[in-house]
Design a protein around this motif. Structure first.
Motif, PDB file in Angstrom:
ATOM      1  N   SER A 230       0.791  -1.239  -0.011  1.00 28.64           N
ATOM      2  CA  SER A 230      -0.065   0.062   0.105  1.00 28.64           C
ATOM      3  C   SER A 230       0.871   1.266   0.074  1.00 28.64           C
ATOM      4  O   SER A 230       1.296   1.577   0.851  1.00 28.64           O
ATOM      5  N   ALA A 231       1.035   1.793  -1.208  1.00 29.06           N
ATOM      6  CA  ALA A 231       2.086   2.938  -1.264  1.00 29.06           C
ATOM      7  C   ALA A 231       1.328   4.067  -0.826  1.00 29.06           C
ATOM      8  O   ALA A 231       2.067   4.972   0.011  1.00 29.06           O
ATOM      9  N   LEU A 236       1.833   8.101   3.728  1.00 24.78           N
ATOM     10  CA  LEU A 236       1.314   8.873   4.833  1.00 24.78           C
ATOM     11  C   LEU A 236       2.376   8.698   6.222  1.00 24.78           C
ATOM     12  O   LEU A 236       2.442   9.659   6.901  1.00 24.78           O
ATOM     13  N   LEU A 237       2.564   7.392   6.365  1.00 20.45           N
ATOM     14  CA  LEU A 237       3.255   7.009   7.506  1.00 20.45           C
ATOM     15  C   LEU A 237       4.766   7.568   7.472  1.00 20.45           C
ATOM     16  O   LEU A 237       5.249   8.158   8.518  1.00 20.45           O
ATOM     17  N   LEU A 238       5.503   7.572   6.356  1.00 20.94           N
ATOM     18  CA  LEU A 238       6.622   8.509   6.220  1.00 20.94           C
ATOM     19  C   LEU A 238       6.605   9.963   6.606  1.00 20.94           C
ATOM     20  O   LEU A 238       7.402  10.379   7.039  1.00 20.94           O
ATOM     21  N   HIS A 243       9.723   5.527  10.823  1.00 24.77           N
ATOM     22  CA  HIS A 243      11.372   5.315  10.758  1.00 24.77           C
ATOM     23  C   HIS A 243      11.271   4.317   9.513  1.00 24.77           C
ATOM     24  O   HIS A 243      10.822   3.104   9.674  1.00 24.77           O
ATOM     25  N   PRO A 244      12.251   4.606   8.396  1.00 30.25           N
ATOM     26  CA  PRO A 244      12.178   3.748   7.308  1.00 30.25           C
ATOM     27  C   PRO A 244      13.151   2.649   7.575  1.00 30.25           C
ATOM     28  O   PRO A 244      12.997   1.665   6.833  1.00 30.25           O
ATOM     29  N   GLU A 245      13.852   2.631   8.506  1.00 25.97           N
ATOM     30  CA  GLU A 245      14.815   1.372   8.906  1.00 25.97           C
ATOM     31  C   GLU A 245      14.191   0.704  10.343  1.00 25.97           C
ATOM     32  O   GLU A 245      15.022  -0.026  10.849  1.00 25.97           O
ATOM     33  N   ILE A 265       6.296  -1.599  -6.079  1.00 26.16           N
ATOM     34  CA  ILE A 265       7.446  -1.187  -6.662  1.00 26.16           C
ATOM     35  C   ILE A 265       7.327   0.250  -6.092  1.00 26.16           C
ATOM     36  O   ILE A 265       8.753   1.152  -5.831  1.00 26.16           O
ATOM     37  N   GLU A 266       6.277   1.037  -6.222  1.00 29.12           N
ATOM     38  CA  GLU A 266       6.128   2.334  -5.387  1.00 29.12           C
ATOM     39  C   GLU A 266       6.612   2.441  -4.018  1.00 29.12           C
ATOM     40  O   GLU A 266       7.116   3.688  -3.639  1.00 29.12           O
ATOM     41  N   CYS A 267       6.077   1.530  -3.208  1.00 28.23           N
ATOM     42  CA  CYS A 267       6.668   1.443  -1.812  1.00 28.23           C
ATOM     43  C   CYS A 267       8.269   1.421  -1.775  1.00 28.23           C
ATOM     44  O   CYS A 267       8.795   2.097  -0.982  1.00 28.23           O
ATOM     45  N   VAL A 268       9.114   0.800  -2.481  1.00 24.73           N
ATOM     46  CA  VAL A 268      10.365   0.660  -2.625  1.00 24.73           C
ATOM     47  C   VAL A 268      11.182   2.146  -2.898  1.00 24.73           C
ATOM     48  O   VAL A 268      11.843   2.491  -2.247  1.00 24.73           O
ATOM     49  N   ARG A 269      10.483   2.959  -3.895  1.00 24.02           N
ATOM     50  CA  ARG A 269      10.671   4.128  -3.896  1.00 24.02           C
ATOM     51  C   ARG A 269      10.608   4.904  -2.968  1.00 24.02           C
ATOM     52  O   ARG A 269      11.497   5.861  -2.607  1.00 24.02           O
ATOM     53  N   LEU A 270       9.424   4.961  -2.239  1.00 24.47           N
ATOM     54  CA  LEU A 270       9.352   5.869  -1.142  1.00 24.47           C
ATOM     55  C   LEU A 270      10.482   5.525  -0.178  1.00 24.47           C
ATOM     56  O   LEU A 270      10.840   6.758   0.566  1.00 24.47           O
ATOM     57  N   LEU A 271      10.554   4.345   0.116  1.00 22.72           N
ATOM     58  CA  LEU A 271      11.578   4.147   1.297  1.00 22.72           C
ATOM     59  C   LEU A 271      12.820   4.512   0.965  1.00 22.72           C
ATOM     60  O   LEU A 271      13.268   5.114   1.715  1.00 22.72           O
ATOM     61  N   LEU A 272      13.431   4.578  -0.234  1.00 21.44           N
ATOM     62  CA  LEU A 272      14.756   4.982  -0.694  1.00 21.44           C
ATOM     63  C   LEU A 272      14.753   6.429  -0.587  1.00 21.44           C
ATOM     64  O   LEU A 272      15.816   6.989  -0.136  1.00 21.44           O
TER      65      LEU A 272
END
Length: 520
Positions: A230-231, A236-238, A243-245, A265-272
């Motif tokens: 769920s991107a 919203l949470l980020l 904390h991304p880590e 894939i969009e979640c990966v982009r957001l975290l990075l």
């Protein structure tokens, strides 16, 4: 106090109902009380202090476990500031509220179904938001309940010799009744809404001051959003300061959970973008995100991770690089193309072709076990050692011959053909593959062979088996012997030489052991 009930009338849950300076949760453990909704509660305030009474031992142990898990998760996230979304979208520091336990099924139902109107009704401004909810998990666990009493073992074990001590311990364990039951999990309103993609409810809870990293059950809402791909919830949470880590109880970071689904894939982009480390490893398996994405055959994820600097030669607990992990994963026929694309990206990025894991399995060994001819061709073209052995003494050719019988849909003959054309040392197979039989100048066929092959198989491939059985009383043809002589002379250089000779197509295929229904 034993056997009596004491009403807890404090207006603030952070105040202790005993004289000792204990938190409300520690007091719950000692007195066996909890927080739940009663029939007399109003709709807007479904959480109140329950009456306190002395509970039994098992109840206290359960409360102690919840207390320990909550304290652990609370201490883990203490280094990260807790933010929530303000009405204008910026973060602000929320006021600290000790968590309450919610047992109200109406509140839980509103959260699980994403009913925004009801969530607004229950979670008004100033109401407690960081609630603890106990739910049934998805995993079945063996649990035991004691039958009878625990006589002798705990009271006199210090006087027993080791053997007697062990014997009584074994008897004590046999007195337990074991059963499979779903593991109970601790969760939160924020985690429930994030895991189900209820973006509007999640936004409301954050605006009400929910702690983004609150994790009484061992994982945060960001873990749940990433696992659900769920991107929108992850964003919203980020933005709220999650904390991304953050490390979950089972040793995973959000980025690892994002790399298991093609939809994430969009979640990966957001975290990075928010600072997640691309090379962080899981605690148990030592996998990086690139290991996980490669193992699941996610080419887009692999490409994105490589673009952000993912390391190609990091080894996990099994000694596997991401390329090893991609080749080792079971490949269904419909998945072979995407695993090929993953391996192509890794090889083009500079991954070591001959990296060996703890069992000395090379990517070529693993690709042959999966009968993936595309990957085998890729590895051989980039210089993979075709005759290297693993710890079991098997080469790549051994591996494909071992799995050929039950991977017919993968077309294992293409793998055998590729290996032989790149100089694989021939071994006698358990199954009669045409390509391998054609690679021998002499085949000793006995009368027992004909009796060993089922009649229905012979009827299905009559030309092949008639020519095979006839080898018992006639020599191989001159054209076949000439082919064997030429292949022996050019062993290891066959493909290179043939590409420069410009031979007719039929002759070219004949020299490369092209498949025919007859043996010459």
């Amino acid at each position: 106090m034993l056997g009596t009930q004491t009403s807890c009338t404090q207006s603030s849950p952070s105040q202790a109902c005993c004289s000792e300076p204990l938190t409300w949760l520690e007091e719950t453990v000692k007195l066996g009380c909890g927080f739940h909704s009663g029939a007399g509660d109003s709709a807007t305030a479904p959480f109140r202090r329950a009456t306190c009474s002395q509970s039994n031992t098992s109840g206290m142990l359960q409360c102690s476990l919840q207390l320990a898990r909550w304290k652990n998760s609370h201490s883990v996230r203490s280094h990260h500031s807790e933010h929530s979304l303000s009405p204008d979208g910026s973060g602000h520091q929320h006021r600290h509220l000790e968590p309450l336990e919610c047992r109200d099924l109406l509140v839980q139902n509103a959260l699980f179904t994403g009913d925004l109107d009801m969530v607004q009704k229950y979670f008004t401004k100033g109401a407690a938001v960081d609630l603890i909810i106990e739910t049934r998990g998805d995993v079945l666990r063996w649990t035991s309940t004691k039958r009878g009493t625990s006589w002798g073992y705990h009271t006199c074990s210090h006087t027993l010799v080791p053997f007697t001590h062990l014997l009584i311990n074994s008897i004590y364990e046999l007195l337990r009744l074991w059963s499979l039951s779903y593991e109970q999990e601790l969760t939160t309103p924020l985690l429930i809404t994030a895991s189900r993609g209820h973006t509007a409810c999640l936004r409301l809870l954050l605006l009400r001051g929910a702690a983004a990293d609150f994790a009484p059950g061992g994982r945060t809402a960001l873990h749940a959003a990433c696992a659900a791909s769920s991107a929108a919830c992850a964003r919203l949470l980020l933005r709220a300061g999650a904390h991304p880590e953050a490390l979950s109880e089972d040793g995973y970071r959000p980025l690892h959970l994002c790399c298991k689904s093609s939809d994430s894939i969009e979640c990966v982009r957001l975290l990075l973008q928010h600072g997640a480390s691309v090379n962080s490893q899981t605690e148990e398996e030592n996998d990086t995100a690139l290991h996980v994405a490669s193992r699941h055959g996610l080419a887009q994820h692999v490409q994105l991770l490589l673009h952000h600097g993912a390391e190609l030669e990091v080894k996990n607990k099994e000694g596997q690089t991401p390329l090893n992990a991609a080749c080792a994963q079971h490949h269904q026929p419909q998945d072979m193309d995407r695993y090929y694309r993953v391996c192509q990206l890794l090889v083009d990025g500079g991954a070591s072709i001959n990296a060996a894991d703890r069992d000395r399995q090379h990517p070529l060994h693993l690709a042959c076990k999966n009968a993936n001819a595309q990957i085998v061709e890729l590895l051989l073209a980039r210089g993979a050692n075709v005759n290297v052995m693993n710890y079991g003494g098997n080469t790549a050719l051994h591996n494909i011959l071992q799995v050929a019988a039950y991977k017919l849909e993968h077309r294992p003959e293409l793998v055998v053909q590729a290996l032989l054309n790149h100089g694989a040392v021939r071994v006698w197979p358990g199954s009669l593959l045409k390509a391998l039989v054609n690679s021998y100048s002499h085949v000793r066929v006995s009368e027992d062979w004909e009796a060993a092959v089922p009649a229905e198989v012979v009827q299905k491939y009559p030309c092949f088996y008639q020519s095979l059985f006839s080898l018992g009383h006639r020599p191989r043809s001159l054209q076949h012997l000439a082919r064997c002589c030429l292949r022996t002379l050019l062993e290891g250089r066959l493909l290179l030489v043939l590409s420069q000779l410009h031979l007719p197509s039929a002759l070219h295929q004949f020299l490369l052991l092209g498949f025919e229904d007859v043996l010459y």
